[in-house]
Design a protein around this motif. Structure first.
Motif, PDB file in Angstrom:
ATOM      1  N   LEU A 136       0.802  -1.117  -0.020  1.00  0.00           N
ATOM      2  CA  LEU A 136      -0.117  -0.029  -0.168  1.00  0.00           C
ATOM      3  C   LEU A 136       0.591   1.276   0.046  1.00  0.00           C
ATOM      4  O   LEU A 136       0.597   2.066  -0.786  1.00  0.00           O
ATOM      5  CB  LEU A 136      -1.024   0.115   1.297  1.00  0.00           C
ATOM      6  N   VAL A 137       2.124   1.261   0.750  1.00  0.00           N
ATOM      7  CA  VAL A 137       2.683   2.490   0.883  1.00  0.00           C
ATOM      8  C   VAL A 137       3.604   2.662  -0.540  1.00  0.00           C
ATOM      9  O   VAL A 137       3.360   3.892  -1.105  1.00  0.00           O
ATOM     10  CB  VAL A 137       3.775   2.333   1.917  1.00  0.00           C
ATOM     11  N   LEU A 138       3.875   1.463  -1.082  1.00  0.00           N
ATOM     12  CA  LEU A 138       4.660   1.815  -2.671  1.00  0.00           C
ATOM     13  C   LEU A 138       3.631   2.413  -3.699  1.00  0.00           C
ATOM     14  O   LEU A 138       3.952   3.146  -4.145  1.00  0.00           O
ATOM     15  CB  LEU A 138       5.032   0.479  -3.020  1.00  0.00           C
ATOM     16  N   ILE A 139       2.456   1.814  -3.418  1.00  0.00           N
ATOM     17  CA  ILE A 139       1.124   2.469  -4.512  1.00  0.00           C
ATOM     18  C   ILE A 139       1.056   4.010  -4.150  1.00  0.00           C
ATOM     19  O   ILE A 139       1.088   4.784  -5.080  1.00  0.00           O
ATOM     20  CB  ILE A 139       0.038   1.591  -4.202  1.00  0.00           C
ATOM     21  N   GLY A 140       0.926   4.330  -2.775  1.00  0.00           N
ATOM     22  CA  GLY A 140       0.764   5.539  -2.467  1.00  0.00           C
ATOM     23  C   GLY A 140       1.954   6.451  -2.867  1.00  0.00           C
ATOM     24  O   GLY A 140       1.588   7.699  -3.343  1.00  0.00           O
ATOM     25  N   LEU A 167       4.743  14.798   2.184  1.00  0.00           N
ATOM     26  CA  LEU A 167       4.115  13.286   2.296  1.00  0.00           C
ATOM     27  C   LEU A 167       5.033  12.590   1.550  1.00  0.00           C
ATOM     28  O   LEU A 167       5.037  11.280   2.329  1.00  0.00           O
ATOM     29  CB  LEU A 167       2.606  13.417   1.785  1.00  0.00           C
ATOM     30  N   LEU A 168       5.592  12.716   0.532  1.00  0.00           N
ATOM     31  CA  LEU A 168       6.221  11.629  -0.349  1.00  0.00           C
ATOM     32  C   LEU A 168       7.463  11.539   0.581  1.00  0.00           C
ATOM     33  O   LEU A 168       7.824  10.249   0.899  1.00  0.00           O
ATOM     34  CB  LEU A 168       6.769  12.518  -1.464  1.00  0.00           C
ATOM     35  N   LEU A 169       8.139  12.237   1.275  1.00  0.00           N
ATOM     36  CA  LEU A 169       9.291  12.354   2.049  1.00  0.00           C
ATOM     37  C   LEU A 169       9.073  11.487   3.447  1.00  0.00           C
ATOM     38  O   LEU A 169       9.869  10.555   3.905  1.00  0.00           O
ATOM     39  CB  LEU A 169      10.146  13.503   2.410  1.00  0.00           C
ATOM     40  N   ALA A 170       7.820  11.719   3.864  1.00  0.00           N
ATOM     41  CA  ALA A 170       7.571  10.998   5.158  1.00  0.00           C
ATOM     42  C   ALA A 170       7.110   9.585   5.197  1.00  0.00           C
ATOM     43  O   ALA A 170       7.777   8.710   5.692  1.00  0.00           O
ATOM     44  CB  ALA A 170       6.355  11.804   5.915  1.00  0.00           C
ATOM     45  N   HIS A 171       6.497   9.223   3.976  1.00  0.00           N
ATOM     46  CA  HIS A 171       5.841   8.045   3.816  1.00  0.00           C
ATOM     47  C   HIS A 171       7.316   7.094   3.094  1.00  0.00           C
ATOM     48  O   HIS A 171       7.383   6.001   3.561  1.00  0.00           O
ATOM     49  CB  HIS A 171       5.023   7.815   2.618  1.00  0.00           C
ATOM     50  N   LEU A 188       3.929  16.736  10.629  1.00  0.00           N
ATOM     51  CA  LEU A 188       3.586  17.920  11.288  1.00  0.00           C
ATOM     52  C   LEU A 188       3.383  18.970  10.124  1.00  0.00           C
ATOM     53  O   LEU A 188       2.636  20.036   9.649  1.00  0.00           O
ATOM     54  CB  LEU A 188       4.262  18.419  12.242  1.00  0.00           C
ATOM     55  N   SER A 189       4.445  19.007   9.310  1.00  0.00           N
ATOM     56  CA  SER A 189       4.695  19.960   8.050  1.00  0.00           C
ATOM     57  C   SER A 189       3.587  19.699   7.211  1.00  0.00           C
ATOM     58  O   SER A 189       3.165  20.869   6.550  1.00  0.00           O
ATOM     59  CB  SER A 189       5.886  19.586   7.405  1.00  0.00           C
ATOM     60  N   SER A 190       3.142  18.423   6.804  1.00  0.00           N
ATOM     61  CA  SER A 190       2.194  18.151   6.046  1.00  0.00           C
ATOM     62  C   SER A 190       0.689  18.811   6.381  1.00  0.00           C
ATOM     63  O   SER A 190      -0.061  19.448   5.565  1.00  0.00           O
ATOM     64  CB  SER A 190       1.853  16.715   5.638  1.00  0.00           C
ATOM     65  N   GLN A 200      -3.034   8.189   0.993  1.00  0.00           N
ATOM     66  CA  GLN A 200      -3.161   9.735   0.907  1.00  0.00           C
ATOM     67  C   GLN A 200      -2.437  10.343  -0.286  1.00  0.00           C
ATOM     68  O   GLN A 200      -3.220  11.280  -1.149  1.00  0.00           O
ATOM     69  CB  GLN A 200      -2.345  10.531   1.916  1.00  0.00           C
ATOM     70  N   GLY A 201      -1.714   9.977  -1.001  1.00  0.00           N
ATOM     71  CA  GLY A 201      -1.091  10.420  -2.282  1.00  0.00           C
ATOM     72  C   GLY A 201      -1.874   9.791  -3.179  1.00  0.00           C
ATOM     73  O   GLY A 201      -2.114  10.700  -4.220  1.00  0.00           O
ATOM     74  N   THR A 202      -2.851   8.808  -3.236  1.00  0.00           N
ATOM     75  CA  THR A 202      -3.433   8.320  -4.157  1.00  0.00           C
ATOM     76  C   THR A 202      -4.758   9.086  -4.491  1.00  0.00           C
ATOM     77  O   THR A 202      -5.152   9.640  -5.539  1.00  0.00           O
ATOM     78  CB  THR A 202      -4.148   6.749  -4.118  1.00  0.00           C
TER      79      THR A 202
END
Length: 445
Positions: free
Chosen positions: A163-167, A199-203, A235-237, A389-391
């Motif tokens: 799931l994380v890779l898809i996101g 979000l990209l960096l966090a995930h 928090l930044s997101s 979330q990215g999806t």
């Protein structure tokens, strides 16, 4: 070692303090039962926990694993005939590694060939220390047990990775779209782009941390640093999501004013320090108040320290809700009084709908995450919503945008495997990879 005689001036309980162990014992009461004199010796065996390890302690639950959480400590009363303790002895032990409050702890002592609990119990505990209360003296230690069923589930780990890779894939596509496309100047893309980057960096960091968790957990400093960085990125997101709502609120208040270049300059100049500065202050103050708050057994925040993340998140969610309600009321009144271009108002209303959906997708998973540790269903639901979330952002802000879909088709026709030559009349330079929305606003944003 501490000794007292009949003429001692000591009053109250005696305390022996070392760097990682504190012992509170009623040495005066012991002396009264031994002709007015008594001595107590505390010995800390630095590496004995590797020999007398947790495998020598048996629990009733076969579905748990156990680990030593303190040094081995011996407490004796030399040359004492009556060894009865008038009051239980309290031993405060520092943990060898930081742990979560959900893990069960056992105060044990050594008897013949195994660790047992008789006469000892946990009287107080936090993420870094545990106080054991015992009615006798012996050789003591602290042991922790972890429920394997809740600690590690291979199926859940595999599902989470997929799931994380898809996101991450859709977050990358969203970042590329926001970076390469020129958007409507009335609604700046600054906040949305930075939101996706955070979000990209966090995930990505979360996935790497969980994939190498056992190796990272062996280095407590590294685990704490990674937890602090994750704390900052998430928090930044949320702060960028709040900034996006504020920008929409300001655009609704000034529907008649369109100054693209000035607004973009102001948004970049003001929003960047806010979007990245406020989370840095929160994380810095939190780490200063509780230096041991970062670096749980999963390289995240300690259970008694999660307020430093959930507190600001809940505050931002409440403020965003108030902003959205205000925007809705303003849009309705603007339409009724016809004080602005109807097409601009409809444009803003569609954007409000998309930001509300984005707000729910980013906020709801963390509310579910508060109970994820106690329920497998909530844990799986939290993993799914948080990882996608990215999806969701890519879907509502890119695929549901008519102009973006047209640009995707142009890119595919020009760079796709089926293209033979560039499409005539497409143009050159940066104009090829841009979307001009400065004309009549569409229903999509």
């Amino acid at each position: 070692m501490l000794s007292i005689g009949p003429s001692t001036s000591l009053t109250g309980a005696s305390q022996l303090v070392t760097s990682n162990v504190t012992v509170d014992i009623d040495l005066l009461g012991i002396a009264r039962n031994n002709n007015g004199s008594a001595s107590v010796v505390v010995i800390i065996h630095d590496r004995m926990h590797e020999v007398l390890n947790a495998s020598l302690f048996k629990t009733e639950d076969s579905g748990t694993t156990v680990a030593m959480m303190s040094n081995v400590i011996s407490i004796t009363l030399p040359n004492t005939h009556n060894r009865t303790l008038p009051q239980p002895v309290n031993i405060s032990m520092q943990h060898l590694t930081s742990v979560g409050l959900q893990d069960k702890r056992f105060c044990v002592y050594w008897k013949v060939s195994s660790w047992i609990q008789d006469g000892c119990h946990v009287s107080a505990t936090n993420s870094s220390r545990t106080v054991c209360s015992c009615d006798h003296l012996s050789t003591f230690a602290l042991i922790m047990s972890v429920d394997d069923n809740l600690e590690s589930d291979p199926a859940v780990n595999v599902l989470n990775t997929i799931l994380v890779l898809i996101g991450l894939l859709f977050l990358t596509l969203a970042v590329m779209t926001f970076a390469l496309c020129r958007w409507n100047p009335r609604v700046s893309n600054v906040a949305r782009l930075n939101l996706c980057v955070c979000l990209l960096l966090a995930h990505t960091l979360f996935l790497l941390t969980q994939s190498f968790l056992r190796r990272i957990r062996a280095h407590q400093v590294l685990c704490s640093v990674l937890a602090g960085v994750l704390h900052y990125l998430f928090l930044s997101s949320f702060v960028w999501m709040f900034i996006e709502a504020v920008m929409l609120f300001l655009s609704v208040r000034k529907l008649r004013q369109v100054k693209p270049s000035e607004r973009a300059w102001l948004q970049w100049k003001v929003s960047l320090p806010i979007g990245y500065g406020i989370p840095l202050i929160i994380v810095g103050v939190s780490a200063g108040v509780n230096p041991e708050g970062h670096g749980s057994d999963k390289c995240w925040l300690m259970d008694d320290f999660k307020w430093s993340f959930l507190g600001p998140v809940c505050f931002l969610l409440v403020v965003n809700t108030i902003l959205f309600l205000t925007i809705i009321i303003t849009i309705q009144s603007t339409l009724k009084e016809a004080r602005s271009d109807v097409s601009k108002v409809k444009y803003t209303r569609v954007l409000l709908f998309k930001l509300t959906v984005q707000f729910l997708i980013l906020g709801c998973p963390w509310l579910l995450g508060m109970g994820a540790a106690t329920s497998r269903v909530l844990e799986v639901l939290f993993l799914f919503l948080a990882s996608q979330q990215g999806t969701a952002i890519f879907l509502i802000h890119c695929l549901l945008n008519t102009e973006v879909r047209c640009q995707y088709r142009k890119w595919w026709q020009r760079f796709g495997p089926s293209s033979k030559q560039p499409e005539s009349g497409t143009g050159t330079g940066t104009g090829t990879a841009s979307i001009s929305l400065t004309q009549q606003p569409s229903r999509d944003t």
